[in-house]
Every structure is written in C-alpha cells, then in structure tokens.
Design an enzyme around this catalytic site. Sequence first.
Site, short mmCIF file in Angstrom:
data_model
loop_
_atom_site.label_atom_id
_atom_site.label_comp_id
_atom_site.label_asym_id
_atom_site.label_seq_id
_atom_site.Cartn_x
_atom_site.Cartn_y
_atom_site.Cartn_z
N TRP A 141 9.22 31.34 8.12
CA TRP A 141 10.64 31.08 7.90
C TRP A 141 11.43 32.35 7.62
O TRP A 141 12.63 32.43 7.90
CB TRP A 141 10.85 30.06 6.75
N ASN A 166 25.75 22.70 10.47
CA ASN A 166 24.65 22.47 9.53
C ASN A 166 23.49 21.69 10.15
O ASN A 166 22.33 22.03 9.97
CB ASN A 166 25.16 21.74 8.29
N TRP A 201 16.41 27.71 4.69
CA TRP A 201 15.17 27.97 5.44
C TRP A 201 13.96 27.41 4.71
O TRP A 201 13.05 26.85 5.33
CB TRP A 201 15.01 29.48 5.71
N TRP A 245 0.93 32.81 8.74
CA TRP A 245 1.82 32.77 9.90
C TRP A 245 1.44 33.87 10.88
O TRP A 245 1.53 35.05 10.54
CB TRP A 245 3.28 33.01 9.46
N TRP A 258 25.40 21.65 -3.56
CA TRP A 258 24.18 22.26 -2.99
C TRP A 258 24.30 23.79 -3.04
O TRP A 258 23.33 24.50 -3.32
CB TRP A 258 23.99 21.83 -1.53
N GLU A 291 28.14 18.71 -1.09
CA GLU A 291 27.71 19.91 -0.34
C GLU A 291 28.07 21.18 -1.12
O GLU A 291 27.31 22.15 -1.14
CB GLU A 291 28.34 19.95 1.05
C1 LIG Z 1 18.49 27.07 7.76
C2 LIG Z 1 19.83 27.03 7.07
C3 LIG Z 1 20.47 28.22 6.78
C4 LIG Z 1 21.73 28.19 6.13
N1 LIG Z 1 22.35 29.40 5.85
C5 LIG Z 1 23.54 29.39 5.20
C6 LIG Z 1 24.19 30.61 4.89
O1 LIG Z 1 23.70 31.72 5.14
N2 LIG Z 1 25.42 30.54 4.29
C7 LIG Z 1 25.99 29.33 3.96
O2 LIG Z 1 27.10 29.33 3.42
N3 LIG Z 1 25.38 28.18 4.22
C8 LIG Z 1 24.17 28.16 4.84
N4 LIG Z 1 23.57 26.96 5.12
C9 LIG Z 1 24.18 25.71 4.65
C10 LIG Z 1 25.14 25.01 5.63
O3 LIG Z 1 24.56 24.91 6.89
C11 LIG Z 1 26.49 25.71 5.76
O4 LIG Z 1 27.01 25.99 4.50
C12 LIG Z 1 27.48 24.83 6.52
O5 LIG Z 1 26.99 24.52 7.80
C13 LIG Z 1 28.81 25.53 6.62
O6 LIG Z 1 29.72 24.76 7.36
P1 LIG Z 1 31.02 24.17 6.67
O7 LIG Z 1 31.72 25.23 5.92
O8 LIG Z 1 31.76 23.44 7.70
O9 LIG Z 1 30.38 23.17 5.62
P2 LIG Z 1 30.93 21.82 4.99
O10 LIG Z 1 30.06 20.75 5.50
O11 LIG Z 1 32.38 21.68 5.12
O12 LIG Z 1 30.54 22.00 3.44
C14 LIG Z 1 31.41 22.65 2.50
C15 LIG Z 1 30.74 23.83 1.87
O13 LIG Z 1 29.61 23.42 1.11
C16 LIG Z 1 28.59 24.41 1.18
N5 LIG Z 1 27.42 23.83 1.81
C17 LIG Z 1 27.39 22.86 2.74
N6 LIG Z 1 26.12 22.54 3.05
C18 LIG Z 1 25.34 23.33 2.30
C19 LIG Z 1 23.92 23.49 2.17
N7 LIG Z 1 23.06 22.74 2.86
N8 LIG Z 1 23.46 24.43 1.33
C20 LIG Z 1 24.31 25.19 0.60
N9 LIG Z 1 25.65 25.08 0.68
C21 LIG Z 1 26.16 24.17 1.51
C22 LIG Z 1 29.15 25.55 2.02
O14 LIG Z 1 29.72 26.50 1.16
C23 LIG Z 1 30.21 24.84 2.87
O15 LIG Z 1 31.23 25.68 3.31
C24 LIG Z 1 22.31 26.96 5.77
C25 LIG Z 1 21.63 25.76 6.06
C26 LIG Z 1 20.41 25.80 6.70
C27 LIG Z 1 19.71 24.50 7.02
#
Ligand SMILES: Cc1cc2nc3c(=O)[nH]c(=O)nc-3n(C[C@H](O)[C@H](O)[C@H](O)COP(=O)(O)OP(=O)(O)OC[C@H]3O[C@@H](n4cnc5c(N)ncnc54)[C@H](O)[C@@H]3O)c2cc1C
Length: 488
Positions: A365, A347, A388, A312, A284, A281
């Site tokens: 989006w 997420n 998005w 849209w 990503w 993650e």
């Molecule tokens: C529509 C949409 C919008 C999002 N907008 C953001 C946003 O503005 N800022 C943001 O930080 N994340 C965003 N994410 C990614 C992700 O949802 C969040 O990073 C995550 O939910 C944060 O929770 P956590 O810190 O517990 O993540 P954990 O699951 O603990 O993951 C650890 C870290 O990995 C990174 N990460 C995890 N998943 C993703 C992912 N899919 N894409 C990129 N990085 C990721 C984050 O930095 C996160 O803190 C978005 C995802 C979607 C589907």
Amino acid sequence: MARRLFLSVYLHWFRRDFRVRDNTALALAARLADAVVGVFVVDTRWFPSAAGCMGPFQARFWLAALTELRRTLLDLNIPLRIVTSADPAAALVVLARELHADGITFNKEYEPGQLALDRRLTRLAQDAGMQVRACKDAVIWEEFELLTGAESVYQVFTPYKRAWLAALAAKPTSVAGLPRRGTGLCCAADTVPAARALGYGAVEDSLPTGESGAEAMLAGFSGRLMRTYAAQRNYPAVEGSSRLSAHLNAGTISIRQCVVAALRGGAARDQCGGAGTWLAELIWREFYRMILFHYPHTVTEAFQRRYARLTWPERPDRVAAWSRGETGYPIVDAAMRSLAATGWMHNRLRMITAMFLVKDLDVHWRVGEDFFRQWLVDYDQASNVGGWQWSAGTGPDAAPYFRVMNPILQGRRFDPQGVFVRRWLPELGGVPVKSIHQPWLMSAALQKQAGCVIGRNYPAPLVDHGSARLAAIGRCVAAAARSQKSGR
Ligand SMILES: Cc1cc2nc3c(=O)[nH]c(=O)nc-3n(C[C@H](O)[C@H](O)[C@H](O)COP(=O)(O)OP(=O)(O)OC[C@H]3O[C@@H](n4cnc5c(N)ncnc54)[C@H](O)[C@@H]3O)c2cc1C
C-alpha cells in the site's frame, strides 16, 4: 525599522492555513501586536518537483492560494514574506529577529514531521527570547480532547463519531471573522514564486483556487448538493460531493466554516441525511488525524499488528500498468487517468483503485500512497495513509481482510451506463453498455465493430480478479497466523 515605528511585532507562520477569515493564530497575532507580518516558507526539501516532494497539482494550488492571500493580507496591513529554506524553523527565527519580532504564531498540525518542526521552532524561538503561540485551528477536537471512558484513543470510527458529535453539542463551534487590521505595514511584501520557478511543469487547474474560490464552492455545495449528498456521493460521473478536500487541506476554508454549514443544512437533526452524511466525512478527516498523531509509526507500518508480517514482492510492471491506467479493468483505468489529468479522484474510485493495487496486484500500500501523494491536489498525509491502510485492510476500523472490491461489479453499480469510463477512456467509446466494464468478453466481431480490439486498442485484464481475490485473502490469513504464532 519595525521597532522604531511599532510597539510590538508578531510573525504569523502560514503553513496550511492560507486564509484571513476564521484563522485562529492569525487573529491572535493581530490581537497581540501592533504589526503582524505573515510568512510562508518554501521548504526546499518539499517543494522542488522531484521524487518524495509535493506534486504539481498541489504545488500550483498552494501557490495560487498564496497569491490571493498576499493581496487580502495587504488590505489588513499585513505583508506576506516568502522565505526559501531547507530548515524552516531556523529561517523563521532569522526573519523574526530581522524584524525585531516579539513572537511567532502558527496553527498546529498533527503529522509527525510537522510536530518535530514545531518543537524545533519553539526551542529556537525561545532561545532567541521570543514568544511562541501555537493554536488549535485545523480540527474541531484535537489529540487529547476526545478519549474513550478508559482514557485511551478511539480506534473505531463509530464511537469516535458519537463522542465527537456529543462534544460538539455540549460546546458548539462558531466561525470568526477577519483579524484586526494593523496600523501600518512594517515591511514590504514579497512576490509569490511561480510554479515554474520552483521546477514544476504546467498542469491544468481544475478547481477554483484561494480563499474566495473555497467560499464560493462551499456556498454552491451548501445551497444545492448537500441535500442530495447521501444519495449521490458514490457516483463518479455526477457532481455529488463537495470537492472541498484541496481547500480543507490548504486551509483556504476552515473546518469550522464547513461544520457550521453542515449544521445549518440539518446535520444534527438527521445524521443519515445529506448534511449529516457529509459531516460524518469531515469527522473521518479528524479521526485519521488523531490516529496519526497517536500512532505516528503508521505512516509506514500496518496499524494492525497482526498484519505486520505481510510481505510484498516488488512488481514494477504491475505498478507501471496501474499508474498509467492500463490494467484492463475500465473503472480502475478511468480513475487513474482522471487523477493524472486533474489531480483529483473521486472517493469511491480511490477505494477501488487502492484495493485493486494492494489486493489484486499484490503491491504494498505504501507504493500507492506515495503515488497518490505525487498526484493529488488534496494530498494529506493522515487521510492518505488512513485511506490506503483502510483499503489494504491493515488500518484502524479498516475493510476486513475478506473484503476485496470487485472492479467489474463496482463499475456496474457506480457507473452503470459507463459514462465516467467513456469520459476517460475514449477507446471504449463504442463499447456497448452491457460490456463496458468487461470489454474482453466481447466477441472478436463485436470488438471490431466497437472499434476496441482487446490487446490492440485496450489491454486485456492484467490479472484475473477471481483468483487474485482468493490469493489476497490467503496472504492475509497466513500473515495473521504467522503473527499469532510468534506472539505479536
Ligand atoms: C486510498 C485513499 C486515499 C485518500 N487520500 C486522501 C488525501 O490525500 N487527502 C484527502 O483529503 N482525502 C483523501 N482521501 C479521502 C477522500 O477520498 C477525499 O477526502 C474525498 O474524495 C475528497 O472529495 P470531496 O472533497 O468531494 O469530499 P466530500 O465527500 O465532499 O467530503 C467532505 C470532506 O470530508 C473529508 N473526507 C471525506 N472522505 C474522507 C475520508 N474517507 N477520509 C478522510 N477525510 C475524508 C475531506 O476533507 C472532504 O473534502 C483518500 C481516500 C482513500 C480511499
């Protein structure tokens, strides 16, 4: 004043690196100069609480981080100056001149707006005879460090991840400590403004803040939840993920601290285990940063050219219902209400709500991306645009056009007892588990008995998912065909 007492002075510009530990450019400034002054620019194009600006949760989170940072910096003899300006580059150079600074350090960012700002700052500072030192800090591998065998940019995540891990095995990362302590203070520190003074209303802080909060959260996650992350991370009702996103985005924790924690947890040995899945993650996050660096137009346009011709319609009523959590689909509505109340969304729920807006409600989006920006405490342009575009099916390595998440099945699978839904939708408190994700199917008598009459206590579904899904697939197919016909 600075010149008389100190042989050399450097300014360190804090932008999204609000910590003293393992801060690459801050440590460099402390090595280069006798005295370091930290500066944060309250960019008035970004900070007042207005449309297009930073949202209240993130603003409060940043200001709390800055308040702690001011204190920890003073222990290192580094005063924190706060400058308010709509032209951060010019304001930084004016302050640097006033302090007779020899140079300015900062950590690099990769978004188009930030890159333009870096170029302007570099030009102005060099014209004023100052050194500018920009450091890689926010990522493990930056824009040109990981390219395919053909020297092109990775557009698919799995090979990117493979290359990312191989590069790390070849060149391990490590965490640095505190910067060198300065010999004295070369000016007084400013006071960090209160959120209210910047026009923000009160919101509840739901996360520990500052560098100390981030370190405690990482320690808690590494010690307890990292092991079960792979199994638990998809269930919004349980504490299954790190919730470190706001800290990673504000830089109150470094990416290296997180990667080292994942490696200690066994990420290299077992890529499918908790630590390995968590590390993926973090990768990503970096993948989306690099995509945005190389394809800056994707802030507003589809990454996949074949969807450039998707159209849209304006749908203000649907957008309003979605934003208020009143679509009639409990998992969507609970997620949206949790966002409004806490500034954070799980997420899995980000994917469900984003896909629902784009596919079921047929809304661009960008509308959702903008709404999330206003509310997320962890808003990050690259990850938000990436998330998005993934949900819309228009991004790199995105969900295929025929994948349209079913909010009922998603609810049943990831919130089987409706614990999360009930937490945020008290009006569904009496609805039996069997109906919790489809309350409109309850008989009139059961609705009455459950205290949830559809259309009175809770809305009927805004659209029928089955037909909305087919229409969404049809739109994508038609857009791709139009694009093929026109040769684009
Ligand atoms: C529509 C949409 C919008 C999002 N907008 C953001 C946003 O503005 N800022 C943001 O930080 N994340 C965003 N994410 C990614 C992700 O949802 C969040 O990073 C995550 O939910 C944060 O929770 P956590 O810190 O517990 O993540 P954990 O699951 O603990 O993951 C650890 C870290 O990995 C990174 N990460 C995890 N998943 C993703 C992912 N899919 N894409 C990129 N990085 C990721 C984050 O930095 C996160 O803190 C978005 C995802 C979607 C589907």
